[in-house]
Design an enzyme around this catalytic site. Structure first.
Site, PDB file in Angstrom:
ATOM      1  N   HIS A 200     -17.946 -52.617  81.008  1.00 54.50           N
ATOM      2  CA  HIS A 200     -16.926 -51.967  81.435  1.00 54.50           C
ATOM      3  C   HIS A 200     -16.415 -52.414  82.840  1.00 54.50           C
ATOM      4  O   HIS A 200     -17.427 -52.919  83.744  1.00 54.50           O
ATOM      5  CB  HIS A 200     -17.130 -50.632  81.380  1.00 54.50           C
ATOM      6  CG  HIS A 200     -18.301 -49.910  82.266  1.00 54.50           C
ATOM      7  ND1 HIS A 200     -17.797 -49.519  83.644  1.00 54.50           N
ATOM      8  CD2 HIS A 200     -19.496 -49.736  81.872  1.00 54.50           C
ATOM      9  CE1 HIS A 200     -18.952 -48.858  84.248  1.00 54.50           C
ATOM     10  NE2 HIS A 200     -20.101 -49.318  83.560  1.00 54.50           N
ATOM     11  N   ASP A 218     -23.162 -51.455  88.486  1.00 50.28           N
ATOM     12  CA  ASP A 218     -22.380 -50.643  87.316  1.00 50.28           C
ATOM     13  C   ASP A 218     -20.906 -50.792  87.447  1.00 50.28           C
ATOM     14  O   ASP A 218     -20.261 -49.914  88.041  1.00 50.28           O
ATOM     15  CB  ASP A 218     -22.908 -49.183  87.639  1.00 50.28           C
ATOM     16  CG  ASP A 218     -22.371 -48.104  86.331  1.00 50.28           C
ATOM     17  OD1 ASP A 218     -21.804 -48.757  85.361  1.00 50.28           O
ATOM     18  OD2 ASP A 218     -22.402 -46.983  86.536  1.00 50.28           O
ATOM     19  N   GLU A 252     -14.317 -46.433  81.555  1.00 45.29           N
ATOM     20  CA  GLU A 252     -15.574 -46.181  80.681  1.00 45.29           C
ATOM     21  C   GLU A 252     -16.255 -44.964  81.584  1.00 45.29           C
ATOM     22  O   GLU A 252     -16.791 -44.083  80.981  1.00 45.29           O
ATOM     23  CB  GLU A 252     -16.850 -47.424  80.998  1.00 45.29           C
ATOM     24  CG  GLU A 252     -17.845 -47.223  80.010  1.00 45.29           C
ATOM     25  CD  GLU A 252     -19.113 -46.159  80.684  1.00 45.29           C
ATOM     26  OE1 GLU A 252     -20.113 -46.045  80.637  1.00 45.29           O
ATOM     27  OE2 GLU A 252     -18.764 -46.335  82.058  1.00 45.29           O
ATOM     28  N   GLU A 253     -16.151 -44.927  82.747  1.00 47.66           N
ATOM     29  CA  GLU A 253     -16.832 -44.050  83.743  1.00 47.66           C
ATOM     30  C   GLU A 253     -16.155 -42.605  83.376  1.00 47.66           C
ATOM     31  O   GLU A 253     -16.765 -41.655  83.910  1.00 47.66           O
ATOM     32  CB  GLU A 253     -16.584 -44.474  84.911  1.00 47.66           C
ATOM     33  CG  GLU A 253     -17.495 -45.723  85.377  1.00 47.66           C
ATOM     34  CD  GLU A 253     -19.069 -45.557  85.554  1.00 47.66           C
ATOM     35  OE1 GLU A 253     -19.331 -44.510  85.120  1.00 47.66           O
ATOM     36  OE2 GLU A 253     -19.619 -46.404  86.000  1.00 47.66           O
ATOM     37  N   ASP A 280     -24.079 -53.302  80.162  1.00 49.17           N
ATOM     38  CA  ASP A 280     -23.750 -52.376  81.199  1.00 49.17           C
ATOM     39  C   ASP A 280     -24.995 -52.091  82.092  1.00 49.17           C
ATOM     40  O   ASP A 280     -25.928 -51.573  81.764  1.00 49.17           O
ATOM     41  CB  ASP A 280     -23.362 -51.081  80.490  1.00 49.17           C
ATOM     42  CG  ASP A 280     -22.854 -50.134  81.585  1.00 49.17           C
ATOM     43  OD1 ASP A 280     -22.826 -50.214  82.760  1.00 49.17           O
ATOM     44  OD2 ASP A 280     -22.459 -48.911  81.285  1.00 49.17           O
ATOM     45  N   HIS A 356     -22.607 -45.344  91.175  1.00 52.67           N
ATOM     46  CA  HIS A 356     -21.732 -44.181  91.280  1.00 52.67           C
ATOM     47  C   HIS A 356     -21.412 -43.819  92.880  1.00 52.67           C
ATOM     48  O   HIS A 356     -20.973 -42.807  93.014  1.00 52.67           O
ATOM     49  CB  HIS A 356     -22.056 -42.969  90.123  1.00 52.67           C
ATOM     50  CG  HIS A 356     -21.838 -43.345  89.156  1.00 52.67           C
ATOM     51  ND1 HIS A 356     -22.522 -42.372  88.125  1.00 52.67           N
ATOM     52  CD2 HIS A 356     -21.690 -44.472  88.321  1.00 52.67           C
ATOM     53  CE1 HIS A 356     -22.461 -42.927  86.645  1.00 52.67           C
ATOM     54  NE2 HIS A 356     -21.846 -44.309  86.985  1.00 52.67           N
TER      55      HIS A 356
HETATM   56  N1  BES Z   1     -23.925 -47.506  83.276  1.00 55.53           N
HETATM   57  C1  BES Z   1     -23.716 -46.307  83.001  1.00 55.53           C
HETATM   58  C2  BES Z   1     -24.718 -45.614  82.170  1.00 55.53           C
HETATM   59  C3  BES Z   1     -26.223 -45.772  82.464  1.00 55.53           C
HETATM   60  C4  BES Z   1     -26.695 -45.059  83.695  1.00 55.53           C
HETATM   61  C5  BES Z   1     -27.196 -46.193  81.548  1.00 55.53           C
HETATM   62  C6  BES Z   1     -28.107 -45.273  83.908  1.00 55.53           C
HETATM   63  C7  BES Z   1     -28.434 -46.300  82.094  1.00 55.53           C
HETATM   64  C8  BES Z   1     -28.764 -45.852  83.037  1.00 55.53           C
HETATM   65  C9  BES Z   1     -22.252 -45.680  82.450  1.00 55.53           C
HETATM   66  O1  BES Z   1     -21.265 -46.714  83.502  1.00 55.53           O
HETATM   67  C10 BES Z   1     -22.050 -44.447  82.863  1.00 55.53           C
HETATM   68  O2  BES Z   1     -21.946 -44.102  84.021  1.00 55.53           O
HETATM   69  N2  BES Z   1     -22.156 -43.405  81.927  1.00 55.53           N
HETATM   70  C11 BES Z   1     -21.853 -42.172  82.101  1.00 55.53           C
HETATM   71  C12 BES Z   1     -21.783 -41.686  80.871  1.00 55.53           C
HETATM   72  C13 BES Z   1     -20.343 -41.831  80.210  1.00 55.53           C
HETATM   73  C14 BES Z   1     -19.949 -41.346  78.820  1.00 55.53           C
HETATM   74  C15 BES Z   1     -19.137 -41.416  81.152  1.00 55.53           C
HETATM   75  C16 BES Z   1     -23.209 -41.300  82.526  1.00 55.53           C
HETATM   76  O3  BES Z   1     -24.235 -42.008  82.413  1.00 55.53           O
HETATM   77  O4  BES Z   1     -23.098 -40.491  83.169  1.00 55.53           O
HETATM   78 ZN    ZN Z   2     -21.471 -45.850  85.255  1.00 56.59          ZN
END
Ligand code: BES
Ligand code: ZN
Length: 436
Positions: A200, A218, A252-253, A280, A356
Site C-alpha cells: 500500500h 508502513d 489501505e490505512e 506490507d 502510524h
Molecule cells: N501494515 C499495517 C498492518 C500491520 C501492522 C500488520 C502491524 C502487522 C503488524 C496496516 O497498514 C494497517 O495499519 N492496518 C490496519 C487495519 C486496516 C484494516 C485499516 C491496522 O492494523 O490497524
Molecule cells: Zn498501517
C-alpha cells in the site's frame, strides 16, 4: 442463490448423491457448470448447449431444463459420475460458483535458471533510495495533495524502467485524491491468468492527518520492495507466460478501501487472479527469524509454496504467525476467493511500535534496507515461478542489462580514456621519434 448438484438416486452407485429439486422436470433455460472433458457428452445429449465461459477445467453452459435428466444418465454412463454437473437458476449464480469453485493452480518450481539469473541484480541501495524518497514526502494520506502526488511519482518511476510497449503503468481512480498504481506485464501464453504482487502506497499519522507521516516501514518499505522487483524483472526483459500485475494500493490505512475497489473492479472485468502476494512492512527486523508468514486470511497452499521459494532461492529463515484480524490488503483478495499471502517482517508481538506516527522513519532500520532485500528476493522468485515464461535478455546480455548500465558507463568511460591516452602516447612517441 439456488444451485443444485444434479444426481438421481435411482442410478446405480449414486445412493449418497445429493437429493435434487424437481428442476429437471421443468422447461426453459438453465445454467450449468460442468467439466470441459464432459462437453462432448453434453453436446451429444442436449439439443442446445451454449458454452458461456470456460475457466480452467470447468465451463458454464446454457442448456434447456428438459435435457438435464438425460444428461445426468449419460454422465453416469460415460464418465461414471453421479451427476457431475451443477444447475444454477441464474447466469450470475453459475459464474460466481464457477469462479469461487475454481481449481487451485499447481505450484511448481521449474524456473530456477531465470530466478537465479534475476536475484543477484536486486540492490539494497535502490530499495533504500525509494524508501528515502517516499518517506521524505509530507505524507501519503489518501485524501491529501501529497498523497496524490505520490501516485504520480510512483507511476513515473515504474514507467522509467522500460521502453517496452506491451508493459503498461496506469493510475486506478477510485474517487480519492490518491490513485492506486498498476503495472502490467502481459502474459505471453496464459495472459488470462493473472498474478498480483502488491503493497500500500498510503501512509497515516493517527490523530494528525496533515502532519508528517513518513511511513518508512508502513508501507514505503513494501512499495520500495515492489519497485525493486519491477526494476529487475524489466531489466531482465522478463516475458511471463501468465500476466503479472504489480499494484500499489491507495487508501489501505482507512479500511483496505483501495484494494477492495481494485478487487471489485477486477471481478467486474472477469479478471482471473490466480495468486496474490502482499508486501506490507518489510524493513524492520524485529524477531530472531527473517520472514513470518501470516496464517490468517491467507491461503495455506500458497504459503507452503512461499516456504519452498524461501528455502530454494532466498535462504532466509522463516516462521508462521498471525495478525489476528484482516490487517492488510491480502484480506481483500482472500475475501474474493483468491489465494493470498502476507510475508511479514517480524512476529506480531515484536512488531514495529512506531508505525502510524511521525517516528516511522528509516532510523528504526538503522538507515539500511538489508531486511527488505530478502522480501525483494522472495517477491521476484514468486513472480517468476508463478508467472513462468523466460527472461528474454540472452544470458550474455543479462550481466550488461540496464540495471548494470552505471557500471557499463564507468567501464566504457575508463576504457575510452585509456584508449585516448594510448593514442596520444603513440602520437607523442612517433612525433618525438620523428623530430627527436
Ligand atoms: N501494515 C499495517 C498492518 C500491520 C501492522 C500488520 C502491524 C502487522 C503488524 C496496516 O497498514 C494497517 O495499519 N492496518 C490496519 C487495519 C486496516 C484494516 C485499516 C491496522 O492494523 O490497524
Ligand atoms: Zn498501517
Amino acid at each position: 442463490m439456488r444451485s443444485f448438484l444434479i444426481a438421481f438416486a435411482v442410478l446405480a452407485g449414486c445412493a449418497n448423491a445429493a437429493p435434487t429439486d424437481d428442476v429437471a422436470e421443468q422447461v426453459g433455460e438453465r445454467y450449468i457448470t460442468i467439466g470441459t472433458d464432459a462437453l462432448p457428452t453434453l453436446r451429444a445429449t442436449a439439443d442446445t448447449a451454449a458454452v458461456i465461459e470456460t475457466t480452467g477445467d470447468f465451463a458454464v453452459v446454457a442448456v434447456d431444463a428438459q435435457d438435464l435428466e438425460a444428461l445426468s444418465e449419460e454422465m453416469h454412463e460415460h464418465h461414471h459420475r453421479c451427476g457431475g454437473f451443477m444447475v444454477h437458476d441464474t447466469l450470475d449464480d453459475a459464474l460466481s460458483v464457477q469462479r469461487d469453485g475454481r481449481k487451485p493452480i499447481e505450484y511448481t518450481l521449474d524456473r530456477s535458471a531465470a530466478v537465479r539469473a534475476a536475484l543477484p541484480s536486486i540492490r539494497e541501495d535502490a530499495i533504500l533510495g525509494t524508501i528515502r524518497e517516499l518517506s521524505a514526502m509530507q505524507n501519503r494520506y489518501y485524501q491529501s495533495a501529497t498523497g496524490a502526488a505520490a501516485s504520480e511519482w510512483l507511476r513515473d518511476r515504474w514507467l522509467s524502467f522500460t521502453d517496452r510497449k506491451d508493459v503498461t503503468v496506469e493510475l486506478f481512480d477510485q474517487g480519492y485524491a490518491q490513485k492506486s498504481v498498476i503495472l502490467t506485464i502481459p502474459g505471453t501464453t496464459r495472459p488470462d491468468e493473472v498474478v498480483v504482487l502488491g503493497g500500500h502506497l498510503d501512509s497515516i499519522a493517527i490523530g494528525a492527518r496533515n502532519s508528517h507521516a513518513p511511513g518508512a516501514d508502513d508501507d514505503a518499505s513494501g512499495i520500495a520492495t515492489l519497485t525493486e522487483i519491477a526494476r529487475v524483472l524489466l531489466a531482465k526483459d522478463y516475458r511471463p507466460a501468465r500476466t503479472i500485475k504489480l499494484i500499489a494500493y491507495a487508501a489501505e490505512e482507512v479500511g483496505l478501501r483501495g484494494s477492495l475497489a481494485v478487487v471489485k473492479e477486477f471481478k467486474k472485468r472477469k479478471i482471473n487472479v490466480v495468486g496474490a502476494l502482499q508486501l506490507d512492512m518489510t524493513n524492520y527486523q524485529g524477531s530472531d527469524r527473517d520472514i513470518w508468514l501470516m496464517k490468517d486470511f491467507t491461503d495455506a497452499a500458497q504459503n507452503a509454496f512461499l516456504i519452498q521459494l524461501l528455502d530454494t532461492y532466498v535462504g532466509a529463515t522463516w516462521g508462521y504467525d498471525a495478525c489476528g484480524y484482516a490487517c492488510s490488503d491480502h484480506a481483500s483478495w482472500t475475501r474474493a476467493g483468491v489465494p493470498a499471502s502476507m510475508p511479514f517482517e517480524s512476529r506480531m508481538n515484536e512488531r514495529n511500535q512506531v508505525i502510524h506516527t511521525k517516528k516511522d522513519t528509516l532510523e528504526m532500520s538503522n538507515e539500511n534496507a538489508s531486511h527488505a532485500v530478502k522480501f525483494a528476493r522472495l517477491g521476484a522468485a514468486y513472480a517468476i515461478e508463478m508467472g513462468k515464461g523466460e527472461l528474454a535478455a540472452p544470458a550474455a546480455d543479462v550481466a550488461a542489462s540496464t540495471d548494470d548500465s552505471g557500471w557499463r558507463l564507468l567501464v566504457g568511460g575508463i576504457a575510452g580514456v585509456l584508449a585516448l591516452a594510448g593514442v596520444a602516447l603513440v602520437r607523442r612517441i612517433s612525433r618525438d621519434s620523428a623530430w627527436g
